[in-house]
Write a protein that holds these residues in place. Structure first.
Motif, PDB file in Angstrom:
ATOM      1  N   LEU A 463      11.101  -1.411  -8.851  1.00 11.73           N
ATOM      2  CA  LEU A 463      10.113  -2.497  -8.834  1.00 11.73           C
ATOM      3  C   LEU A 463       9.511  -2.683 -10.218  1.00 11.73           C
ATOM      4  CD1 LEU A 463       8.098  -1.770  -5.546  1.00 11.73           C
ATOM      5  CD2 LEU A 463       9.915  -3.459  -5.871  1.00 11.73           C
ATOM      6  N   GLU A 464       9.418  -3.951 -10.636  1.00  9.27           N
ATOM      7  CA  GLU A 464       8.642  -4.298 -11.824  1.00  9.27           C
ATOM      8  C   GLU A 464       7.443  -5.155 -11.437  1.00  9.27           C
ATOM      9  OE1 GLU A 464      10.894  -6.118 -14.944  1.00  9.27           O
ATOM     10  OE2 GLU A 464      11.836  -4.230 -15.567  1.00  9.27           O
ATOM     11  N   VAL A 465       7.169  -5.199 -10.150  1.00  5.58           N
ATOM     12  CA  VAL A 465       5.996  -5.921  -9.642  1.00  5.58           C
ATOM     13  C   VAL A 465       5.095  -4.910  -8.947  1.00  5.58           C
ATOM     14  CG1 VAL A 465       7.196  -8.122  -9.378  1.00  5.58           C
ATOM     15  CG2 VAL A 465       7.233  -6.478  -7.506  1.00  5.58           C
ATOM     16  N   GLU A 466       3.835  -5.239  -8.819  1.00  3.54           N
ATOM     17  CA  GLU A 466       2.884  -4.335  -8.186  1.00  3.54           C
ATOM     18  C   GLU A 466       3.208  -4.180  -6.702  1.00  3.54           C
ATOM     19  OE1 GLU A 466       0.500  -2.525  -9.416  1.00  3.54           O
ATOM     20  OE2 GLU A 466       0.783  -3.189 -11.487  1.00  3.54           O
ATOM     21  N   LEU A 467       3.229  -2.926  -6.242  1.00  2.14           N
ATOM     22  CA  LEU A 467       3.539  -2.677  -4.841  1.00  2.14           C
ATOM     23  C   LEU A 467       2.497  -3.315  -3.918  1.00  2.14           C
ATOM     24  CD1 LEU A 467       5.549  -1.265  -2.989  1.00  2.14           C
ATOM     25  CD2 LEU A 467       4.157   0.810  -3.119  1.00  2.14           C
ATOM     26  N   GLY A 468       1.280  -3.491  -4.421  1.00  2.00           N
ATOM     27  CA  GLY A 468       0.239  -4.088  -3.586  1.00  2.00           C
ATOM     28  C   GLY A 468       0.209  -5.604  -3.637  1.00  2.00           C
ATOM     29  N   ALA A 469       1.191  -6.207  -4.337  1.00  2.00           N
ATOM     30  CA  ALA A 469       1.183  -7.664  -4.486  1.00  2.00           C
ATOM     31  C   ALA A 469       1.469  -8.381  -3.174  1.00  2.00           C
ATOM     32  CB  ALA A 469       2.200  -8.093  -5.549  1.00  2.00           C
ATOM     33  N   MET A 470       2.096  -7.693  -2.233  1.00  2.00           N
ATOM     34  CA  MET A 470       2.352  -8.293  -0.920  1.00  2.00           C
ATOM     35  C   MET A 470       2.590  -7.160   0.072  1.00  2.00           C
ATOM     36  SD  MET A 470       6.180  -9.900  -1.406  1.00  2.00           S
ATOM     37  CE  MET A 470       7.624  -8.846  -1.641  1.00  2.00           C
ATOM     38  N   PRO A 471       2.625  -7.444   1.368  1.00  2.00           N
ATOM     39  CA  PRO A 471       2.804  -6.381   2.362  1.00  2.00           C
ATOM     40  C   PRO A 471       4.052  -5.542   2.087  1.00  2.00           C
ATOM     41  CG  PRO A 471       2.163  -8.407   3.456  1.00  2.00           C
ATOM     42  CD  PRO A 471       2.390  -8.762   2.012  1.00  2.00           C
ATOM     43  N   TYR A 472       3.930  -4.226   2.337  1.00  2.00           N
ATOM     44  CA  TYR A 472       5.033  -3.310   2.059  1.00  2.00           C
ATOM     45  C   TYR A 472       6.289  -3.688   2.836  1.00  2.00           C
ATOM     46  CZ  TYR A 472       7.890   0.892   2.138  1.00  2.00           C
ATOM     47  OH  TYR A 472       8.947   1.756   2.049  1.00  2.00           O
ATOM     48  N   ALA A 473       6.118  -4.201   4.045  1.00  2.00           N
ATOM     49  CA  ALA A 473       7.278  -4.563   4.870  1.00  2.00           C
ATOM     50  C   ALA A 473       8.166  -5.578   4.166  1.00  2.00           C
ATOM     51  CB  ALA A 473       6.819  -5.104   6.219  1.00  2.00           C
ATOM     52  N   PHE A 474       7.583  -6.454   3.338  1.00  2.00           N
ATOM     53  CA  PHE A 474       8.386  -7.460   2.628  1.00  2.00           C
ATOM     54  C   PHE A 474       9.211  -6.793   1.514  1.00  2.00           C
ATOM     55  CE2 PHE A 474       5.057 -10.953   3.740  1.00  2.00           C
ATOM     56  CZ  PHE A 474       5.510 -10.942   5.053  1.00  2.00           C
ATOM     57  N   PHE A 475       8.607  -5.832   0.808  1.00  2.00           N
ATOM     58  CA  PHE A 475       9.371  -5.084  -0.199  1.00  2.00           C
ATOM     59  C   PHE A 475      10.524  -4.320   0.462  1.00  2.00           C
ATOM     60  CE2 PHE A 475       5.283  -5.341  -2.577  1.00  2.00           C
ATOM     61  CZ  PHE A 475       5.766  -5.921  -3.738  1.00  2.00           C
ATOM     62  N   LYS A 476      10.231  -3.723   1.616  1.00  2.00           N
ATOM     63  CA  LYS A 476      11.267  -2.968   2.327  1.00  2.00           C
ATOM     64  C   LYS A 476      12.388  -3.900   2.777  1.00  2.00           C
ATOM     65  CE  LYS A 476      12.528   1.027   4.254  1.00  2.00           C
ATOM     66  NZ  LYS A 476      13.867   0.732   4.710  1.00  2.00           N
ATOM     67  N   ALA A 477      12.031  -5.111   3.217  1.00  2.00           N
ATOM     68  CA  ALA A 477      13.049  -6.078   3.637  1.00  2.00           C
ATOM     69  C   ALA A 477      13.953  -6.446   2.463  1.00  2.00           C
ATOM     70  CB  ALA A 477      12.385  -7.324   4.213  1.00  2.00           C
ATOM     71  N   VAL A 478      13.361  -6.590   1.273  1.00  3.36           N
ATOM     72  CA  VAL A 478      14.157  -6.923   0.084  1.00  3.36           C
ATOM     73  C   VAL A 478      15.096  -5.774  -0.262  1.00  3.36           C
ATOM     74  CG1 VAL A 478      14.081  -7.414  -2.386  1.00  3.36           C
ATOM     75  CG2 VAL A 478      12.454  -8.529  -0.838  1.00  3.36           C
ATOM     76  N   GLU A 479      14.564  -4.535  -0.312  1.00  4.51           N
ATOM     77  CA  GLU A 479      15.405  -3.401  -0.682  1.00  4.51           C
ATOM     78  C   GLU A 479      16.552  -3.205   0.298  1.00  4.51           C
ATOM     79  OE1 GLU A 479      15.265   1.429  -1.517  1.00  4.51           O
ATOM     80  OE2 GLU A 479      13.392   0.324  -1.159  1.00  4.51           O
TER      81      GLU A 479
END
Length: 657
Positions: A463-479
């Motif tokens: 990640l080069e974006v802040e983990l708190g920038a959006m719900p964690y579930a969305f980051f997990k969906a991307v990964e």
């Protein structure tokens, strides 16, 4: 009484299953020795095993040796079933590697010994078939020392070699002192002072064998029983007992999964710590994320298995009730990551259903086979309605075909085997799709950058974006979607050895109207991120560019020197590249690399080129770039993010622009 979980390993036809039968007979478990040729052995229970006289699935059988209870695991010897051997290695306390006194050290023998030594598994070597015409003792010992390990200790001598009257005289060979003193300076000093007793030598031998520093070599015949008693004594004296605290936390490893008569899953597990009881609820899986309740336990006793209420540390058991269990899963506290000791399969073929075969039934049957062998990868092509399976070799086709016919009543054939390639990025590429901009129909902003990574590193997500920038579930969906999408690159092959970095993120917060609930059409969901990520990732890959690599096997050929002239042109035609050439007497040794897809043809042609005297050893070594100008593509089975319009029509009804 202590436990020993013992593996029997060998090249195919070295007599491994016959030795298992002889050990069971010697222990009084069976009244009559089963025959591989007659299909009457205890451990080869599959119809195809009886028909072909080879072991395909590992089998467990238990027997007592005085105060030692041995759980013996008979493993396949054919290279196509190396994955079955792999799963057993992690649960062994010791091993017996069987070598034929007639054929000597064979290709698979070398592969197995290299792995046993790397994992430091205490191993005895049993030179079988001393009663056969053409059997050798000194010649095989030299081959073992030259091609397997120099740290060998002969444990007896043979008389009447090569006849039915062949017998073994037990004893520690004089050369043993040279091998043992290599690892023990105190023993060397005592030897120089002429103060080494026989008892001390035996004690040092046992200690060094348990540390996998030396490997005692026994001679014998599984058929006549000659030399088996000294081997049994060596198993009891020299191999280590199973360890584990029955009062500790539950920790085990699943090494085999099969289906019972009612279709229920049965897990074979080695328990390293703790005690399992019927009705216990336990966590299992790679990360312990699954949970199940043990409904029944089976333990192995005197050639059979019996139901039990508990199973303590050190033992192997059959477990019922874990419906989601998979081979390699940890049970309870993870002991360590499940490592693959052998390369993944590099070949695949399309399964063609016969007349009247229902495709859904075929899919279900293949899924169950993949459960029992996780390296049988299934690939579903919904567009062409086809299923591909990954393979180690051509013999696996026959096994899958016979299993589908015998166990499921399904008649199938196969298309020609093809090679499984991989793709790697050749440069850096980046792409981004912004929420509510341009033709992005998904309520999500995703930016990704793809960079090449070192060979063998796999895939890393950053990640080069802040983990708190959006719900964690969305980051997990991307990964998760990134990893899934990388299964099919620009040319349809799995993309590996790269780093994917998320550079942009954004979403539409939860929206609702007055007196109404959640408005999905105005609010981002995980589906938005799963939908847009493949488009972004494939575009980044397109800008980075990818190179297709094919699997290469290292090979070693021993053949008569005078056949070299006929052999070299054929190797060139198969795109094999000899890298070293040497001679040993009248034998030439060629080592080099050959494309995995040409190994089978090389195996078939070698006997004719070398008057039947050539010997080939091959194993996966690396991936090599395919020559420029050669395009090797694999048909896609996804929604094809390479074609934006087609992808959007397949994935969502909210198509913009």
């Amino acid at each position: 009484m202590h436990l020993l979980n013992l593996g029997i390993l060998a090249h195919v036809d070295a007599g491994k299953t016959s030795l298992t039968e002889r050990l069971l007979y010697a222990a009084g478990v069976v009244d009559e020795i089963g025959s591989v040729d007659a299909g009457s052995t205890q451990t080869d229970s599959l119809a195809l095993e009886k028909q072909r006289g080879i072991t395909i699935k590992s089998a467990v059988v238990s027997f007592p040796l005085d105060d030692v209870t041995v759980n013996l695991i008979d493993t396949p010897g054919h290279p196509d079933f190396i994955a079955e051997v792999e799963r057993v290695l992690g649960v062994l306390d010791g091993a017996v590697l069987v070598v034929s006194a007639v054929e000597g050290v064979q290709p698979q023998t070398r592969v197995l010994m290299r792995t046993l030594r790397r994992l430091r598994i205490p191993t005895l070597i049993f030179v079988n078939k001393i009663d056969r015409r053409g059997a050798q003792d000194d010649g095989v010992l030299r081959a073992i020392a030259e091609r397997l390990t120099a740290a060998v200790v002969p444990m007896g001598s043979v008389t009447a070699l090569g006849t039915r009257d062949a017998q073994v005289t037990p004893g520690l060979a004089p050369a043993a002192i040279d091998v043992l003193t290599d690892h023990d300076d105190d023993l060397l000093s005592a030897y120089v002072e002429d103060a080494v007793s026989y008892d001390r030598l035996r004690a040092v031998l046992a200690d060094q064998t348990r540390q996998a520093l030396v490997h005692p070599v026994y001679f014998g015949s599984a058929i006549t029983g000659a030399g088996v008693d000294p081997l049994v004594a060596g198993i009891k004296e020299l191999l280590p007992a199973a360890e584990g605290d029955p009062d500790g936390p539950v920790s085990g490893t699943v090494f085999k999964v099969e289906r019972g008569p009612a279709g229920e899953k049965i897990a074979y597990a080695r328990l390293f710590s703790g005690t399992l009881r019927v009705r216990d609820r336990i966590h299992f899986g790679d990360d312990g994320g699954e949970e199940g309740r043990i409904t029944a336990i089976g333990v192995f006793e005197e050639g059979a298995h019996a139901r039990a209420e508990t199973v303590p540390a050190g033992r192997i058991a059959k477990l019922w009730g874990l419906d989601a269990v998979r081979i390699g899963d940890a049970i309870g506290a993870p002991r360590k990551a499940y490592d693959h000791f052998f390369a993944p399969p590099t070949l695949e073929t399309v399964v063609v259903p016969g007349a009247g075969v229902d495709k859904r039934s075929l899919h279900l049957a293949l899924t169950q086979l993949a459960e029992q062998d996780p390296l049988i990868g299934l690939r579903h092509d919904e567009i062409r309605q086809e299923i591909s399976v990954s393979l180690y070799g051509e013999v696996q086709k026959e096994v899958i075909q016979a299993t589908l016919a015998d166990d499921f009543g399904l008649d199938v054939t196969f298309r020609e085997t093809s090679t499984i390639c991989v793709e790697r990025p050749v440069g850096t590429g980046a792409a981004v799709e912004f929420n509510k901009k341009d033709a992005n129909p998904f309520l999500a902003t995703v930016g990704l950058r793809v960079d090449p990574a070192p060979t063998g590193s796999g895939v890393e997500f950053r990640l080069e974006v802040e983990l708190g920038a959006m719900p964690y579930a969305f980051f997990k969906a991307v990964e998760d979607t990134v990893r899934e999408t990388l299964g099919q690159g620009l040319n349809g092959w799995q993309v590996t050895d790269c780093t994917v970095t998320m550079t942009h993120s954004g979403y539409s917060p939860r929206q609702s109207h007055a007196h109404q609930g959640f408005d999905k059409s105005m609010s981002s969901t995980g589906a938005d991120f799963r939908g847009v990520t493949p488009l972004v990732l494939i575009e980044a890959l397109r800008r980075a560019g990818t190179q297709v690599y094919e699997p290469m096997h290292r090979f070693r050929i021993e053949a008569p020197v005078d056949t070299l002239g006929a052999l070299l042109p054929v190797l060139a035609a198969l795109r094999a590249v000899p890298q070293t050439t040497g001679t040993r007497g009248g034998t030439c040794v060629l080592e080099g690399a050959v494309p995995a897809g040409r190994v089978h043809e090389l195996e078939q042609r070698l006997p004719g080129l070398t008057r039947g005297e050539g010997e080939l050893e091959s194993a996966f070594d690396h991936y090599a770039p395919i020559a420029r100008g050669t395009v090797r593509r694999r048909s896609r089975t996804d929604h094809n993010p390479l074609n934006r319009k087609e992808y959007l029509l397949n994935v969502t009804r909210r198509v913009g622009g």
